[in-house]
Write an enzyme that holds these catalytic residues in place. Structure first.
Site, PDB file in Angstrom:
ATOM      1  N   SER A  52       0.940  -1.232  -0.061  1.00 37.70           N
ATOM      2  CA  SER A  52       0.027  -0.123  -0.160  1.00 37.70           C
ATOM      3  C   SER A  52       0.923   1.294   0.140  1.00 37.70           C
ATOM      4  CB  SER A  52      -0.781   0.203   1.273  1.00 37.70           C
ATOM      5  OG  SER A  52      -1.759   1.107   1.543  1.00 37.70           O
ATOM      6  N   TYR A  92      -1.649   0.439  10.655  1.00 38.96           N
ATOM      7  CA  TYR A  92      -1.710  -0.023   9.244  1.00 38.96           C
ATOM      8  C   TYR A  92      -0.454   0.340   8.527  1.00 38.96           C
ATOM      9  CZ  TYR A  92      -3.645  -1.056   4.582  1.00 38.96           C
ATOM     10  OH  TYR A  92      -3.731  -1.264   3.353  1.00 38.96           O
TER      11      TYR A  92
HETATM   12  P1  NAP Z   1     -11.045  -6.508   0.941  1.00 37.36           P
HETATM   13  O1  NAP Z   1     -11.979  -6.472  -0.197  1.00 37.36           O
HETATM   14  O2  NAP Z   1     -11.524  -6.368   2.229  1.00 37.36           O
HETATM   15  O3  NAP Z   1     -10.289  -7.874   0.515  1.00 37.36           O
HETATM   16  C1  NAP Z   1      -9.395  -8.535   1.981  1.00 37.36           C
HETATM   17  C2  NAP Z   1      -9.409  -9.804   1.496  1.00 37.36           C
HETATM   18  O4  NAP Z   1      -8.408 -10.490   2.500  1.00 37.36           O
HETATM   19  C3  NAP Z   1     -10.514 -10.646   1.666  1.00 37.36           C
HETATM   20  O5  NAP Z   1     -10.763 -11.461   0.503  1.00 37.36           O
HETATM   21  C4  NAP Z   1     -10.613 -11.374   2.896  1.00 37.36           C
HETATM   22  O6  NAP Z   1     -11.104 -12.653   2.969  1.00 37.36           O
HETATM   23  C5  NAP Z   1      -8.975 -11.466   3.076  1.00 37.36           C
HETATM   24  N1  NAP Z   1      -8.404 -11.618   4.426  1.00 37.36           N
HETATM   25  C6  NAP Z   1      -8.715 -10.709   5.492  1.00 37.36           C
HETATM   26  N2  NAP Z   1      -8.120 -11.529   6.640  1.00 37.36           N
HETATM   27  C7  NAP Z   1      -7.648 -12.968   6.215  1.00 37.36           C
HETATM   28  C8  NAP Z   1      -7.159 -13.744   6.830  1.00 37.36           C
HETATM   29  N3  NAP Z   1      -6.745 -13.835   7.984  1.00 37.36           N
HETATM   30  N4  NAP Z   1      -6.810 -15.009   5.990  1.00 37.36           N
HETATM   31  C9  NAP Z   1      -7.070 -15.044   4.884  1.00 37.36           C
HETATM   32  N5  NAP Z   1      -7.705 -13.975   4.156  1.00 37.36           N
HETATM   33  C10 NAP Z   1      -7.843 -12.930   4.602  1.00 37.36           C
HETATM   34  O7  NAP Z   1     -10.042  -5.305   0.522  1.00 37.36           O
HETATM   35  P2  NAP Z   1      -8.984  -5.286  -0.619  1.00 37.36           P
HETATM   36  O8  NAP Z   1      -8.965  -3.885  -1.003  1.00 37.36           O
HETATM   37  O9  NAP Z   1      -9.051  -6.217  -1.795  1.00 37.36           O
HETATM   38  O10 NAP Z   1      -7.372  -5.580  -0.007  1.00 37.36           O
HETATM   39  C11 NAP Z   1      -6.721  -6.356  -0.376  1.00 37.36           C
HETATM   40  C12 NAP Z   1      -5.139  -6.037  -0.342  1.00 37.36           C
HETATM   41  O11 NAP Z   1      -4.873  -4.772  -0.565  1.00 37.36           O
HETATM   42  C13 NAP Z   1      -5.163  -5.817   1.296  1.00 37.36           C
HETATM   43  O12 NAP Z   1      -3.654  -6.092   1.701  1.00 37.36           O
HETATM   44  C14 NAP Z   1      -5.093  -4.305   1.677  1.00 37.36           C
HETATM   45  O13 NAP Z   1      -4.356  -3.740   2.589  1.00 37.36           O
HETATM   46  C15 NAP Z   1      -4.677  -3.645   0.149  1.00 37.36           C
HETATM   47  N6  NAP Z   1      -5.014  -2.522  -0.006  1.00 37.36           N
HETATM   48  C16 NAP Z   1      -6.180  -2.022  -0.141  1.00 37.36           C
HETATM   49  C17 NAP Z   1      -6.309  -0.652  -0.673  1.00 37.36           C
HETATM   50  C18 NAP Z   1      -7.680  -0.264  -0.728  1.00 37.36           C
HETATM   51  O14 NAP Z   1      -7.946   0.998  -0.898  1.00 37.36           O
HETATM   52  N7  NAP Z   1      -8.922  -0.950  -0.960  1.00 37.36           N
HETATM   53  C19 NAP Z   1      -5.321   0.259  -0.786  1.00 37.36           C
HETATM   54  C20 NAP Z   1      -3.903  -0.161  -0.839  1.00 37.36           C
HETATM   55  C21 NAP Z   1      -3.983  -1.592  -0.582  1.00 37.36           C
HETATM   56  P3  NAP Z   1     -11.886 -13.319   4.033  1.00 37.36           P
HETATM   57  O15 NAP Z   1     -12.406 -12.101   4.995  1.00 37.36           O
HETATM   58  O16 NAP Z   1     -12.754 -14.045   3.551  1.00 37.36           O
HETATM   59  O17 NAP Z   1     -10.519 -14.351   4.758  1.00 37.36           O
END
Ligand code: NAP
Length: 248
Positions: free
Chosen positions: A135, A148
């Site tokens: 991120s 975070y």
């Molecule tokens: P999201 O829609 O909330 O997806 C997060 C995913 O992580 C879900 O599939 C969730 O699945 C999984 N997860 C969470 N805890 C877990 C665990 N203990 N074991 C296995 N899976 C787990 O959000 P996203 O934006 O796609 O996030 C994906 C990545 O991108 C993250 O690392 C986030 O920090 C990063 N990111 C996001 C943004 C943003 O603005 N959205 C920006 C920069 C970086 P389950 O709940 O089914 O386990």
């Protein structure tokens, strides 16, 4: 396992992980999709079909779950770490240590556990790749973000060191650092408060999960000698964390 090259995608039940699984499957990979919400990864695998995807339950914070998951993966050439996220926006003075611990467990130790387990297969494949969704929060800290910020800075260090430690072996390590992406991220961060989550993207156009997945698929399809160390991507409306152009 099928004849397509195998890619593990963690956090494949929603957002960037689900979109990456779709993009990789379309690019000819067999995706092993893992997350805690088993019904969602199963639905995704059903949509992609048995040649292109397998669904397995995975909690990256739980060693037994990671071992069970990895026992069912063979011949892996690519891992895309999407499991992660933020919890709360508490300032340091009020920070909940359990939330910090949880963010570190998921965003850093989760990546470590799964990478450690897959490393022998990735290297044995002759062209292994590790892609981590980091991120911009790793290098643009902001008030309320310290837990975070620290976790994403931690996983950035892991990526750098893995690249150093595996120099000379057939492994590439890429950290993709997105800015604002509209997924379940903010809903999770704000404990299910849809109004607070919606306000994050008010009056601006965020990236979509598919925007990031396109980059994942691009990185994964470079020739073996080409390593993209770090890709930073943001919406045009976001110059930095906290500096967002909104039309309202
Ligand atoms: P999201 O829609 O909330 O997806 C997060 C995913 O992580 C879900 O599939 C969730 O699945 C999984 N997860 C969470 N805890 C877990 C665990 N203990 N074991 C296995 N899976 C787990 O959000 P996203 O934006 O796609 O996030 C994906 C990545 O991108 C993250 O690392 C986030 O920090 C990063 N990111 C996001 C943004 C943003 O603005 N959205 C920006 C920069 C970086 P389950 O709940 O089914 O386990």
């Amino acid at each position: 396992m099928p004849e397509r090259p195998v890619a593990v995608v963690t956090g494949a039940s929603s957002g960037i992980g689900a979109a990456s699984a779709r993009a990789l499957a379309a690019g000819g990979w067999h995706v092993v999709a893992g997350a805690r919400r088993e019904s969602l990864v199963e639905a995704l695998a059903g949509e992609l079909g048995p040649d292109a995807a397998t669904a397995l339950p995975l909690d990256v914070t739980n060693e037994v779950s990671v071992e069970d998951f990895l026992r069912n993966v063979s011949g892996c050439r690519l891992v895309v770490h999407c499991a992660g996220g933020a919890l709360g926006l508490d300032r340091i003075a009020d920070a909940d240590i359990d939330m910090w611990r949880s963010m570190y467990e998921t965003n850093v130790l989760g990546v470590l556990r799964v990478t450690q387990g897959l490393l022998p297969a990735l290297i044995a494949s002759g062209d292994g790749q590790v892609i981590v969704i980091g991120s911009v929060a790793a290098f643009e800290p902001y008030p309320g973000g310290a837990g975070y910020n620290a976790a994403k800075a931690g996983v950035a260090a892991l990526c750098d060191v893995l690249r150093l430690e595996t120099l000379g072996q057939p492994l590439r390590v890429c950290e993709i650092d997105p800015g604002m992406v509209e997924t379940e991220f903010s809903l999770v961060r704000f404990g299910g408060d849809a109004e607070a989550a919606g306000a994050v993207y008010r009056g601006m156009t965020p990236l979509s999960a598919e925007d990031v997945a396109e980059v994942v698929a691009f990185v994964a399809s470079r020739p073996a000698h080409v390593d993209l160390d770090r890709v930073v991507m943001r919406p045009r409306d976001q110059a930095r964390v906290g500096l967002v152009h909104r039309q309202d």
